[in-house]
Design an enzyme around this catalytic site. Structure first.
Site, mmCIF file in Angstrom:
data_model
loop_
_atom_site.group_PDB
_atom_site.id
_atom_site.type_symbol
_atom_site.label_atom_id
_atom_site.label_comp_id
_atom_site.label_asym_id
_atom_site.label_seq_id
_atom_site.Cartn_x
_atom_site.Cartn_y
_atom_site.Cartn_z
ATOM 1 N N TYR A 22 8.723 -7.045 -7.991
ATOM 2 C CA TYR A 22 8.232 -5.930 -7.173
ATOM 3 C C TYR A 22 7.947 -4.722 -8.077
ATOM 4 O O TYR A 22 6.891 -4.101 -7.990
ATOM 5 C CB TYR A 22 9.286 -5.598 -6.115
ATOM 6 C CG TYR A 22 8.921 -4.491 -5.155
ATOM 7 C CD1 TYR A 22 8.202 -4.763 -3.994
ATOM 8 C CD2 TYR A 22 9.297 -3.178 -5.409
ATOM 9 C CE1 TYR A 22 7.871 -3.749 -3.108
ATOM 10 C CE2 TYR A 22 8.978 -2.160 -4.530
ATOM 11 C CZ TYR A 22 8.268 -2.447 -3.385
ATOM 12 O OH TYR A 22 7.942 -1.443 -2.502
ATOM 13 N N SER B 71 16.303 -5.468 6.903
ATOM 14 C CA SER B 71 17.695 -5.260 7.298
ATOM 15 C C SER B 71 18.340 -4.151 6.466
ATOM 16 O O SER B 71 19.191 -3.414 6.971
ATOM 17 C CB SER B 71 18.492 -6.558 7.180
ATOM 18 O OG SER B 71 18.343 -7.102 5.897
ATOM 19 N N SER B 72 17.932 -3.988 5.220
ATOM 20 C CA SER B 72 18.571 -2.940 4.414
ATOM 21 C C SER B 72 18.147 -1.551 4.898
ATOM 22 O O SER B 72 18.984 -0.643 4.979
ATOM 23 C CB SER B 72 18.300 -3.116 2.926
ATOM 24 O OG SER B 72 16.936 -3.297 2.681
ATOM 25 N N THR C 247 0.830 -1.204 0.000
ATOM 26 C CA THR C 247 0.000 0.000 0.000
ATOM 27 C C THR C 247 0.866 1.256 0.000
ATOM 28 O O THR C 247 0.385 2.320 -0.391
ATOM 29 C CB THR C 247 -0.911 0.037 1.244
ATOM 30 O OG1 THR C 247 -0.112 -0.294 2.378
ATOM 31 C CG2 THR C 247 -2.047 -0.971 1.132
ATOM 32 N N GLY D 168 12.818 -10.458 5.195
ATOM 33 C CA GLY D 168 11.655 -9.576 5.085
ATOM 34 C C GLY D 168 11.473 -8.726 6.326
ATOM 35 O O GLY D 168 10.382 -8.242 6.600
ATOM 36 N N LEU D 169 12.546 -8.541 7.096
ATOM 37 C CA LEU D 169 12.453 -7.751 8.332
ATOM 38 C C LEU D 169 13.183 -6.417 8.187
ATOM 39 O O LEU D 169 13.503 -5.761 9.170
ATOM 40 C CB LEU D 169 13.012 -8.565 9.515
ATOM 41 C CG LEU D 169 12.333 -9.923 9.753
ATOM 42 C CD1 LEU D 169 13.027 -10.701 10.863
ATOM 43 C CD2 LEU D 169 10.846 -9.759 10.073
ATOM 44 N N ASP E 277 9.606 0.842 5.198
ATOM 45 C CA ASP E 277 10.654 0.278 6.042
ATOM 46 C C ASP E 277 11.464 1.355 6.764
ATOM 47 O O ASP E 277 11.754 1.245 7.956
ATOM 48 C CB ASP E 277 11.590 -0.594 5.190
ATOM 49 C CG ASP E 277 10.818 -1.639 4.400
ATOM 50 O OD1 ASP E 277 9.706 -1.993 4.818
ATOM 51 O OD2 ASP E 277 11.319 -2.087 3.354
HETATM 52 C C1 GLA Z 1 9.043 -3.969 0.739
HETATM 53 C C2 GLA Z 1 9.308 -2.493 0.417
HETATM 54 C C3 GLA Z 1 8.270 -1.602 1.104
HETATM 55 C C4 GLA Z 1 6.852 -2.073 0.814
HETATM 56 C C5 GLA Z 1 6.724 -3.581 1.048
HETATM 57 C C6 GLA Z 1 5.395 -4.114 0.626
HETATM 58 O O1 GLA Z 1 9.250 -4.220 2.097
HETATM 59 O O2 GLA Z 1 10.590 -2.143 0.864
HETATM 60 O O3 GLA Z 1 8.444 -0.261 0.700
HETATM 61 O O4 GLA Z 1 6.466 -1.730 -0.482
HETATM 62 O O5 GLA Z 1 7.731 -4.304 0.359
HETATM 63 O O6 GLA Z 1 4.401 -3.610 1.453
#
Ligand code: GLA
Length: 369
Positions: free
Chosen positions: A212, A117-118, A28, A114-115, A162
């Site tokens: 993505y 780290s970057s 979103t 998916g946490l 993030d």
């Molecule tokens: C990754 C991207 C975020 C976001 C999510 C999906 O984590 O870094 O900006 O788009 O995917 O919600």
């Protein structure tokens, strides 16, 4: 200016920036919608020291990279060093001149899980460089700068989820962020007897493999066809869907619009003290990401299904998709049973067992010493 600013800076120091869990609001952010992340206790620590030779010396996990600040531009630095170097570059572009530094990074956050780290690496760098050189930059400004580092210097087309989570979250709260206006509110995350369990599926992902970017492009195309600035602005979902011919675009729109509603509903449930009901929102989000947005992966689907069958209130994949982690909302007395159910479902498919982490809503990035 670098030297003058350094008068108010510090010769050395240590900064920490956390990773995040996004409770709900996936895909979103770049549709100018809503997200609801919270910061983890785990993250990246940067030990920094000022130096006056205009170099950025970066250390991480036994690797060393040296980058010249002069002439830093997108594409000049590759690999992991592009993230911290990109922050220095983006700070300079924004007019925040910092000088050289030695930065030593340590992490207790799994990479590729998916946490974020970057983002944690970028945010730790941003705090260290601005701290060392006494540069006063507002946190919201640093969100934009670190996102620019990731987009332009690391070449990953991510949104602001993030970096916002790492820089703006507070202990015991989730951050309700309006990704259009940048306005945010702290939402108390009182889960009572329930816990958020992270299941790292062990599948590794990368946001720059094109999938993505494809999703982003599809959303922009759909918004264009519907005549709205972003999918956030779709008001009549049924009418909008009937105007789109392409079934793929219809699915993407349906996910984004309903996901924004689920963020608001989740905030309402949390405010009403009905945290266990959030589980149903998580599962609905997962099914939408699986079937409509099509970014889930088999290990995530199996983890959610096994966890719910094993007694969790709900669960969903988090992050960009195609790998990383799942979160599960579960009563603390049922954690062991849920873990066993997921482990068994993985074993039945000859998959390596996942790893687990209890996610505790923690403070955002800060100076440690
Ligand atoms: C990754 C991207 C975020 C976001 C999510 C999906 O984590 O870094 O900006 O788009 O995917 O919600």
């Amino acid at each position: 200016m670098g030297v003058r600013a350094a008068m108010n800076g510090t010769a050395k120091g240590t900064w920490h920036a956390p990773g995040r869990v996004n409770l709900i609001g996936e895909h979103t952010d770049y549709n100018e919608g809503f997200v609801l992340p919270f910061a983890l206790p785990q993250g990246i620590t940067a030990e920094g020291e000022r130096r006056d030779d205009g170099l950025l010396e970066l250390h991480s996990g036994g690797q060393r990279e040296v980058v010249e600040l002069d002439g830093l531009a997108p594409g000049r630095v590759r690999g992991w060093a592009a993230y911290p170097a990109g922050v220095a570059g983006a700070l300079a572009e924004a007019g925040y001149l910092v000088g050289g530094a030695t930065l030593r990074f340590t992490s207790d956050l799994p990479t590729g899980a998916g946490l974020s780290s970057s983002a944690a690496l970028e945010c730790a760098t941003a705090l260290a460089l601005t701290g060392l050189y006494g540069v006063k930059a507002d946190r919201r400004e640093l969100v934009k700068i670190t996102q620019r580092a990731e987009n332009a210097y690391a070449g990953v087309p991510s949104g602001i989820l993030d970096q916002s989570a790492s820089l703006l979250c507070e202990r015991d709260h989730a951050l309700l962020l309006d990704c259009r206006t940048g306005l945010s509110a702290q939402v108390p995350l009182d889960l009572g007897e329930h816990r958020v369990l992270v299941v790292d599926t062990g599948v590794r992902h990368s946001l720059d493999d094109g999938r993505y970017a494809d999703r982003r492009a599809e959303c922009e195309k759909a918004a264009g066809l519907l005549g709205v600035p972003a999918l956030r602005d779709v008001e009549d979902l049924a009418a909008s869907l009937s105007r789109l011919v392409d079934p793929v675009l219809r699915r993407r729109v349906q996910h984004v619009v309903t996901e924004n509603h689920r963020v608001q509903a989740t905030v309402g449930l949390l405010k009403a003290g009905a945290a266990p009901e959030v589980g149903a929102m998580l599962t609905a989000s997962h099914l939408s990401l699986r079937d409509l947005y099509q970014v889930s992966w088999p290990q995530a689907d199996v983890a959610v299904e096994a966890a719910v069958t094993g007694g969790a209130r709900g669960g969903r994949m988090i992050g960009g998709g195609f790998g990383g982690s799942v979160i599960v909302l579960v009563h603390r007395d049922r954690i062991a049973r849920v873990r066993q159910a997921v482990d068994e479902a993985y074993a039945a498919r000859s998959w390596r067992p996942p790893s687990y982490l209890e996610a505790v809503a923690s403070p955002g990035a800060a100076r440690l010493s």
